[in-house]
Design a protein around this motif. Structure first.
Motif, short mmCIF file in Angstrom:
data_model
loop_
_atom_site.label_atom_id
_atom_site.label_comp_id
_atom_site.label_asym_id
_atom_site.label_seq_id
_atom_site.Cartn_x
_atom_site.Cartn_y
_atom_site.Cartn_z
N GLN A 1 0.51 -1.45 0.17
CA GLN A 1 0.42 0.10 -0.26
C GLN A 1 0.46 1.52 -0.04
N LEU A 2 1.80 1.34 1.10
CA LEU A 2 2.31 2.39 0.72
C LEU A 2 3.44 2.94 -0.68
N ARG A 3 3.80 1.59 -0.81
CA ARG A 3 4.74 1.75 -2.38
C ARG A 3 3.94 2.02 -3.47
N SER A 4 2.47 2.01 -3.63
CA SER A 4 1.85 2.14 -4.02
C SER A 4 1.61 3.57 -4.47
N GLY A 5 1.17 4.38 -3.63
CA GLY A 5 1.08 5.45 -3.03
C GLY A 5 -0.35 5.86 -2.54
N ARG A 6 -1.04 5.43 -2.70
CA ARG A 6 -2.72 5.51 -2.01
C ARG A 6 -2.01 5.72 -0.64
N ASN A 7 -3.65 6.43 -0.41
CA ASN A 7 -3.09 6.34 1.19
C ASN A 7 -3.32 6.08 2.03
N TRP A 8 -2.99 5.80 3.40
CA TRP A 8 -2.36 4.08 3.79
C TRP A 8 -2.42 5.59 5.61
N SER A 9 -2.57 4.34 6.42
CA SER A 9 -2.06 4.52 7.65
C SER A 9 -2.02 3.13 8.24
N GLY A 10 -0.91 3.07 9.54
CA GLY A 10 -0.68 2.19 9.95
C GLY A 10 0.45 2.39 11.46
N PHE A 11 0.83 1.96 12.25
CA PHE A 11 1.87 1.67 13.02
C PHE A 11 3.78 1.93 12.19
N LEU A 12 4.54 2.35 12.94
CA LEU A 12 5.84 2.40 11.93
C LEU A 12 6.30 1.05 12.85
N THR A 13 6.39 -0.34 11.14
CA THR A 13 7.23 -1.47 11.79
C THR A 13 8.60 -1.54 11.27
N LEU A 14 9.65 -2.24 12.21
CA LEU A 14 10.88 -2.29 10.78
C LEU A 14 9.88 -3.78 9.71
N ASP A 15 8.93 -4.15 9.14
CA ASP A 15 8.01 -4.03 7.60
C ASP A 15 8.71 -3.67 7.39
N ASN A 16 7.43 -2.21 7.89
CA ASN A 16 7.60 -1.46 6.74
C ASN A 16 8.32 -0.01 7.01
N VAL B 1 13.13 22.77 4.17
CA VAL B 1 14.04 21.02 3.32
C VAL B 1 14.20 20.44 3.79
N ALA B 2 14.57 19.57 3.58
CA ALA B 2 14.78 18.14 3.63
C ALA B 2 16.50 18.02 2.88
N ASP B 3 18.06 17.89 4.11
CA ASP B 3 18.86 18.17 3.23
C ASP B 3 19.38 16.01 2.99
N LYS B 4 18.52 15.40 4.19
CA LYS B 4 19.13 13.75 3.80
C LYS B 4 17.39 13.03 5.14
N ILE B 5 17.36 11.89 4.35
CA ILE B 5 16.32 11.22 5.10
C ILE B 5 17.49 10.03 5.09
N THR B 6 17.31 9.62 6.25
CA THR B 6 18.50 8.04 6.47
C THR B 6 17.17 7.23 7.04
N VAL B 7 17.87 6.43 6.81
CA VAL B 7 16.92 4.41 8.17
C VAL B 7 17.93 4.04 8.80
N LYS B 8 17.69 3.14 9.78
CA LYS B 8 19.03 2.84 10.41
C LYS B 8 18.47 1.62 11.06
N ARG B 9 18.89 0.31 10.99
CA ARG B 9 18.29 -0.99 12.38
C ARG B 9 19.67 -0.77 13.10
N ASP B 10 19.26 -0.78 14.49
CA ASP B 10 20.10 -1.32 15.65
C ASP B 10 19.63 -2.17 16.36
N ASP B 11 20.50 -3.72 16.66
CA ASP B 11 20.82 -4.46 17.49
C ASP B 11 21.90 -4.21 18.44
N ALA B 12 22.02 -3.39 19.43
CA ALA B 12 23.26 -3.48 19.77
C ALA B 12 23.00 -4.08 21.55
N ASP B 13 21.86 -3.99 21.17
CA ASP B 13 21.49 -4.83 22.92
C ASP B 13 20.11 -5.55 22.54
#
Length: 154
Positions: free
Chosen positions: A15-30, A69-81
């Motif tokens: 749904q997110l990739r389609s460009g349609r309206n979407w609502s839900g939780f932010l998850t590791l999957d999405n 104005v956004a200079d940079k948008i990053t995604v990070k996954r961390d499992d240090a703990d």
């Protein structure tokens, strides 16, 4: 599963990739799909408005920053703990803002409330984010494309 087989994307990622309206939780999957939608909304030097209402301030008066104005948008996954945490960080004209998640998917996130899991409403020209900040209080953010005279807005 063989090397050539892959898991199909979840409904919310599609749904997110389609460009349609979407609502839900932010998850590791999405996480990546949400970041892509944020990039599509504000990533090409698109001017935007960032609005925040902070429960911790007690008065709920919004803070508004125009001309961002956004200079940079990053995604990070961390499992240090030992707990996998994902975040999306937007570096913009003012500084930075970010949202995080520990939930693997929508089913896991449903055990939380918007006060401790980021809940998003994604539209074609804005995103509403309801989440909890590290200080423990709830905040509401709206990130909206700024319309200029060149596209007919008054």
């Amino acid at each position: 599963m063989t090397e050539q087989q892959t898991t199909a994307p979840s409904w919310d990622v599609r749904q997110l990739r389609s460009g349609r309206n979407w609502s839900g939780f932010l998850t590791l999957d999405n996480l990546d799909a949400v970041a892509d939608r944020i990039r599509n909304l504000i990533g090409d030097q698109q001017s935007y408005v960032w609005m925040a209402s902070n429960e911790g301030l007690g008065d709920y008066l919004p803070s508004v920053r125009t001309g961002q104005v956004a200079d940079k948008i990053t995604v990070k996954r961390d499992d240090a703990d030992g707990t996998l945490i994902g975040d999306i960080t937007v570096h913009d004209s003012h500084g930075l803002w970010w949202i995080t998640t520990e939930a693997a998917d929508q089913a896991a996130a449903r055990g939380h409330t918007p006060a401790d899991a980021a809940y998003l409403e994604v539209k074609h020209d804005h995103i509403v984010i309801d989440h909890k900040v590290p200080a423990g209080h709830r905040v509401y953010w709206v990130v909206a494309v700024e319309r200029g005279a060149e596209d007919g807005a008054a």
